[in-house]
Structure formats: C-alpha cells, structure tokens
Design an enzyme around this catalytic site. Structure first.
Site, PDB file in Angstrom:
ATOM      1  N   MET A   1       5.618  -2.441  -8.107  1.00 17.73           N
ATOM      2  CA  MET A   1       5.061  -1.078  -8.227  1.00 17.73           C
ATOM      3  C   MET A   1       5.318  -0.279  -6.957  1.00 17.73           C
ATOM      4  O   MET A   1       5.647   0.914  -7.001  1.00 17.73           O
ATOM      5  CB  MET A   1       3.552  -1.177  -8.503  1.00 17.73           C
ATOM      6  CG  MET A   1       2.887   0.146  -8.841  1.00 17.73           C
ATOM      7  SD  MET A   1       3.404   0.771 -10.454  1.00 17.73           S
ATOM      8  CE  MET A   1       3.846   2.454 -10.043  1.00 17.73           C
ATOM      9  N   LYS A   2       5.178  -0.950  -5.797  1.00 21.12           N
ATOM     10  CA  LYS A   2       5.399  -0.271  -4.514  1.00 21.12           C
ATOM     11  C   LYS A   2       6.843   0.244  -4.427  1.00 21.12           C
ATOM     12  O   LYS A   2       7.095   1.364  -3.980  1.00 21.12           O
ATOM     13  CB  LYS A   2       5.082  -1.240  -3.364  1.00 21.12           C
ATOM     14  CG  LYS A   2       5.495  -0.783  -1.986  1.00 21.12           C
ATOM     15  CD  LYS A   2       4.733   0.433  -1.486  1.00 21.12           C
ATOM     16  CE  LYS A   2       5.175   0.809  -0.077  1.00 21.12           C
ATOM     17  NZ  LYS A   2       4.682   2.116   0.339  1.00 21.12           N
ATOM     18  N   LEU A   3       7.808  -0.580  -4.843  1.00 21.27           N
ATOM     19  CA  LEU A   3       9.204  -0.135  -4.788  1.00 21.27           C
ATOM     20  C   LEU A   3       9.429   1.006  -5.779  1.00 21.27           C
ATOM     21  O   LEU A   3      10.188   1.940  -5.506  1.00 21.27           O
ATOM     22  CB  LEU A   3      10.167  -1.301  -5.069  1.00 21.27           C
ATOM     23  CG  LEU A   3      10.157  -2.447  -4.043  1.00 21.27           C
ATOM     24  CD1 LEU A   3      11.279  -3.436  -4.322  1.00 21.27           C
ATOM     25  CD2 LEU A   3      10.254  -1.962  -2.601  1.00 21.27           C
TER      26      LEU A   3
ATOM     27  N   ASN B   1       8.135   4.025  -4.080  1.00 20.43           N
ATOM     28  CA  ASN B   1       8.929   4.407  -2.903  1.00 20.43           C
ATOM     29  C   ASN B   1      10.258   5.072  -3.248  1.00 20.43           C
ATOM     30  O   ASN B   1      10.748   5.901  -2.494  1.00 20.43           O
ATOM     31  CB  ASN B   1       9.238   3.166  -2.045  1.00 20.43           C
ATOM     32  CG  ASN B   1       8.237   2.994  -0.933  1.00 20.43           C
ATOM     33  OD1 ASN B   1       7.197   3.648  -0.923  1.00 20.43           O
ATOM     34  ND2 ASN B   1       8.525   2.114  -0.001  1.00 20.43           N
TER      35      ASN B   1
ATOM     36  N   VAL C   1       0.823  -1.218   0.000  1.00 20.48           N
ATOM     37  CA  VAL C   1       0.000   0.000   0.000  1.00 20.48           C
ATOM     38  C   VAL C   1       0.849   1.257   0.000  1.00 20.48           C
ATOM     39  O   VAL C   1       1.960   1.286   0.518  1.00 20.48           O
ATOM     40  CB  VAL C   1      -0.927   0.030   1.234  1.00 20.48           C
ATOM     41  CG1 VAL C   1      -1.936  -1.097   1.156  1.00 20.48           C
ATOM     42  CG2 VAL C   1      -0.148  -0.038   2.554  1.00 20.48           C
TER      43      VAL C   1
END
Ligand SMILES: NC(=O)c1ccc[n+]([C@@H]2O[C@H](COP(=O)([O-])OP(=O)(O)OC[C@H]3O[C@@H](n4cnc5c(N)ncnc54)[C@H](OP(=O)(O)O)[C@@H]3O)[C@@H](O)[C@H]2O)c1
Length: 291
Positions: free
Chosen positions: A168-170, A173, A119
């Site tokens: 996608m989260k990385l 971030n 998330v």
C-alpha cells in the site's frame, strides 16, 4: 502502557517518532548505527539491536533501505540473533516488498509476531503524532502493534495480511513521486515562456492541480538550502523499489520509470541531499532552455 518499547533507527523519521513517544511518557529503548543520535531525547540507548530486542516487547524499526534492514535483522548482534518469542516487530521502513518480507520471515522464525507498518506523512506529522499507518499482518499482531502506533498516528489502517502494508505504501508513493516530476516539467514550460516560478506555484496551489502535499513543499521547491524532510536520494531509492516491484509483476510503469531516471540523474548531479521536492526544480531546469 505496560509493554516495553524499542525503536531501531534515529534518522529524521526515527528521531521524530522517538521524541513523540518520549513526550507521550513511553519508556523507550533506542538503537542507531551511528552513536550520538539520541542526544537530547528522554530515552535509553541499547548497545546493539539484539540487546534492544532483549530489553523490550514491541520493537519498531524505521531505517533507510534494504541494506540497513539486512544489517539490523541478520547482521552480527542483529535482531534475529536472539530469541524473539513473545515479541512483536513492527517494520516501518520503506523498501522493496521482497526485502521487507525476507527480514520479517527471519524475525518470525526467531519467534516474533511481525507486522509491516510503513507510514505516510513526514517529520512534522511524526512529531505531532499524525502519521497515517498502513499495517499488514495477522489481526492479533496488528492489534498489539497498535498499542504503540496509536501514539504516533492519526489513523492506523489494517490493510490485510503481511506484506500488504508495504505494498500500500508503494501504491501511495508512486503517484506522489511522479507528481513532483510532472510538476517540474510543467514549470519548465512556463519558465521558457516568461512565467515566474513562485507565480506558477501560487497559481497551481490555488487550483485543482494541487495535491495535498504541495502547500507544505512550496518553500522547499523554491529554496534548495532548506533542510530536507526526506532527501532526493531517498526518493530515488523508493522509486527504484517501485520499479523493481512492478518489473517482478510484469506490470509496465512508464511514468514511474521516467521519474526514477530523473531522480537518479538528480542524485548523480549532486542533488541527493536536497529535499525530495527539489526533483521539481531538477525537472524544470532540464525542461528549460540552457542560455
Ligand atoms: N523522511 C520522510 O519524510 C519519510 C516519510 C515516510 C517514510 N519514510 C521512510 O522511513 C525510512 C527512514 O527515513 P528517514 O527520513 O528517517 O531516513 P534518514 O534520515 O536517512 O535515516 C536513515 C536511518 O537508517 C539508518 N541506516 C542507514 N543505513 C544503515 C545500515 N546499513 N545499517 C544500519 N542502519 C542504517 C541510519 O543510521 P545512521 O544514523 O547510522 O546513518 C538512520 O537511522 C525510509 O525507509 C524512508 O523511505 C521517510
């Protein structure tokens, strides 16, 4: 909702998610390594991850890092020690892509449908049900997970097959983490030329140099004692996951490497329990002259 829901991990994010789900009327079973973290929540506590899996149909996991994942999935009384047929595991932690793939492969072997669904958004958005979920997995699994995720998210994006959610989260971030580092470097230049920290931050917040997260973090840049929404040690862990992933792909990430070494130095200097936005102060202090 007819599905029985479980949640593993009652850290800052897990507790906020549990509170939100309980408020939504979800019959929620929880497990946390350290007992007592469910105090004040209208939830049922399971004795082990395995017992939680047996009592529920859709299981969310949100814990700190690779070591936590290993223990929860593969340890004694871990999720994978029981038959997971008919169950859906929704892995929401931020960790190295390979670690997420490994534990979800084990859960899948034990019979579960699996989704990686990290998330974007912190404790307050979780509490308000306004997270942005990036989900990877088969259509049917993401659809089943969405029955629960919709209670905590403002948007659920099915990014692609398993592993694309955490990827996608990385991707999200990396620019965020390097922003706090470069912001600190810029503030360091201003400080050594007579500008004030709060004056510079107010100016940046009103300019095109502001990112979406800045307004909510100014207090935590200025005040090191405010309780962290996500700690600097956690960001060092995320930056390490990003650098390792890039290294495995033979993809150079010099800015990520620099932000990581700064975050690791901040943790070594005893700043690990401060909010991640304190990386900005650490970078500013290092850039400013020592009197
Ligand atoms: N906070 C944020 O703003 C935010 C936003 C998006 C994503 N995330 C991601 O969400 C995840 C959780 O973040 P958080 O802020 O909630 O972290 P946190 O407050 O540090 O909580 C960590 C959780 O992981 C558990 N844990 C740690 N090591 C463990 C182990 N070896 N075995 C079993 N459980 C273990 C902790 O249990 P104990 O209580 O026993 O220590 C706790 O429940 C992280 O992957 C983070 O990157 C965080």
């Amino acid at each position: 909702m007819t599905a029985r829901v479980g949640l593993v991990g009652l850290g800052r994010m897990g507790r906020a998610i549990a509170a939100r789900l309980a408020e939504e009327g979800v019959d929620l079973h929880v497990w946390n390594r350290t007992p007592g973290k469910a105090e004040g929540l209208a939830v049922r506590e399971a004795g082990t991850p395995a017992a939680l899996a047996q009592a529920t149909d859709i299981i969310l996991v949100i814990v700190r890092d690779e070591a936590a994942l290993e223990a929860i999935y593969k340890g004694p009384h871990g999720l994978c020690s029981v038959d997971l047929s008919g169950k859906t595991i929704v892995e929401m932690s931020t960790a190295a892509i390979q670690a997420i793939r490994d534990v979800l492969a084990s859960a899948n072997e034990a019979g579960a449908q699996v989704v990686d669904a990290p998330v974007s958004g912190s404790v307050q958005p979780a509490r308000r049900g306004e997270l942005l979920v990036m989900a990877g997995g088969e259509e049917a699994a993401v659809e089943r997970a969405s029955v629960v995720l919709t209670r905590i998210a403002r948007r659920i994006v099915h990014v692609g097959p398993l592993g694309t959610g955490i990827t996608m989260k990385l991707v999200v971030n990396l620019p965020l983490a390097t922003y706090w580092q470069t912001l600190g470097e810029a503030l360091g230049i201003g400080l050594r030329n007579g500008l004030t920290l709060d004056g510079m931050l107010a100016m940046i917040a009103d300019s095109k140099a502001a990112i979406g997260a800045l307004a909510g973090k100014i207090d935590r840049i200025l005040d090191a004692d405010l309780p962290p929404e996500f700690d600097l040690a956690g960001m060092a862990k995320d930056l390490t996951a990003m650098c390792c992933t890039a290294r495995a792909l033979d993809h150079p990430v010099p800015a990520c490497d620099a932000a990581r070494s700064s975050a690791v130095a901040a943790v070594d200097a005893g700043w690990g329990e401060r909010d991640l936005a304190q990386l900005t102060r650490f970078a500013a202090d290092r850039a400013a002259p020592s009197e």
